[in-house]
Design a protein around this motif. Structure first.
Motif, PDB file in Angstrom:
ATOM      1  N   GLY A   1      27.192  36.484  42.729  1.00 31.56           N
ATOM      2  CA  GLY A   1      27.811  37.662  41.772  1.00 31.56           C
ATOM      3  C   GLY A   1      28.862  38.446  42.527  1.00 31.56           C
ATOM      4  N   ARG A   2      28.911  38.210  43.856  1.00 26.34           N
ATOM      5  CA  ARG A   2      30.218  38.818  44.417  1.00 26.34           C
ATOM      6  C   ARG A   2      30.998  37.862  45.138  1.00 26.34           C
ATOM      7  NH1 ARG A   2      27.901  43.870  48.161  1.00 26.34           N
ATOM      8  NH2 ARG A   2      25.939  42.808  48.190  1.00 26.34           N
ATOM      9  N   THR A   3      32.291  38.084  45.411  1.00 27.89           N
ATOM     10  CA  THR A   3      33.087  37.129  46.470  1.00 27.89           C
ATOM     11  C   THR A   3      32.720  37.735  47.722  1.00 27.89           C
ATOM     12  OG1 THR A   3      34.890  36.999  44.526  1.00 27.89           O
ATOM     13  CG2 THR A   3      35.491  36.380  46.690  1.00 27.89           C
ATOM     14  N   VAL A   4      32.672  36.570  48.705  1.00 26.58           N
ATOM     15  CA  VAL A   4      32.315  36.848  49.848  1.00 26.58           C
ATOM     16  C   VAL A   4      33.198  36.101  50.933  1.00 26.58           C
ATOM     17  CG1 VAL A   4      30.438  36.280  51.519  1.00 26.58           C
ATOM     18  CG2 VAL A   4      29.940  36.942  49.331  1.00 26.58           C
ATOM     19  N   LEU A   5      33.623  36.663  51.891  1.00 25.40           N
ATOM     20  CA  LEU A   5      34.111  36.217  53.119  1.00 25.40           C
ATOM     21  C   LEU A   5      33.151  36.137  54.199  1.00 25.40           C
ATOM     22  CD1 LEU A   5      37.026  35.175  54.252  1.00 25.40           C
ATOM     23  CD2 LEU A   5      37.181  37.286  55.455  1.00 25.40           C
TER      24      LEU A   5
END
Length: 225
Positions: A102-106
């Motif tokens: 549900g989140r964009t992650v690096l």
């Protein structure tokens, strides 16, 4: 004179016709089998995880932004869901990449013995300060296999306080990414969408606090639809 040699009977015409037909049929069957094994197999490899196709489309749209300080990014061209990487937080509690669904992650892999990693950490800390929140997080996973206090001390001494501390003392996260061709050295970073799918990968450090990086990641954070 007469020829006393017996005359050999010629094969029936129907049987003679069947021989080349049988050979032809066998060749056609072999060709079909080859197409099924290699053609369809190749199609399946190209198709990948259908749920990750939006990530490939997003990568295509972001490609013009992969320049300057983030020119070394390799944008995803085939659907790929990352393994559900397993590691620990600062308290030693188990974490998985799916915890950030549900989140964009690096996702970043680093170690204190890796000089480029240490140089990159302030930029990752700054990126987390700028964009970290309910829609984005830098998940920097330390893979030092000895002296677990060393990476924590490094972050403290460098005043890198915005990054959460995550570690994998067995370095299995590196092997998991290496197994899918996404970790060839250190540092390694993978930009992952809300479904756990690859958007882009970079082998080596980047200036993540730069305007180029922030603009690209802001664009990656836009919800689909």
């Amino acid at each position: 004179m007469t020829n006393d040699m017996p005359e050999l009977p010629s094969p029936p015409r129907a049987a003679a016709r069947r021989i080349p037909l049988a050979i032809g049929a066998a060749l056609i069957a072999a060709a079909i089998g080859f197409a099924v094994v290699y053609g369809l197999g190749g199609l399946n490899r190209q198709t990948g995880d259908a749920a990750c196709r939006p990530a490939v489309e997003l990568a295509r749209k972001l490609a013009p932004l992969a320049h300057g300080e983030v020119a070394a990014l390799t944008m995803a061209t085939a659907p790929l869901r990352l393994p559900d990487l397993a590691f620990e937080d600062a308290a030693g509690k188990p974490k998985k990449l799916s915890d950030w669904r549900g989140r964009t992650v690096l996702v970043n892999l680093w170690a204190t013995w890796c000089v480029p990693c240490r140089k990159e950490m302030p930029a990752l800390d700054s990126l987390q300060a700028k964009l970290g929140g309910p829609d984005f997080e830098v998940v920097a996973i330390n893979i030092d296999t000895r002296d677990p206090g060393k990476p924590k001390n490094f972050l403290k001494e460098a005043n890198l306080t915005r990054l959460g501390y995550f570690s994998d003392q067995k370095a299995k996260v590196f092997q998991d990414l290496k197994g899918i061709g996404r970790a060839l050295g250190m540092p390694t970073s993978v930009l992952v969408d809300r479904q756990g799918c690859e958007i882009a990968t970079i082998a080596g450090p980047a200036e993540w606090a730069s305007d180029d990086a922030v603009k690209l990641i802001r664009a990656a954070m836009v919800p689909p639809g």
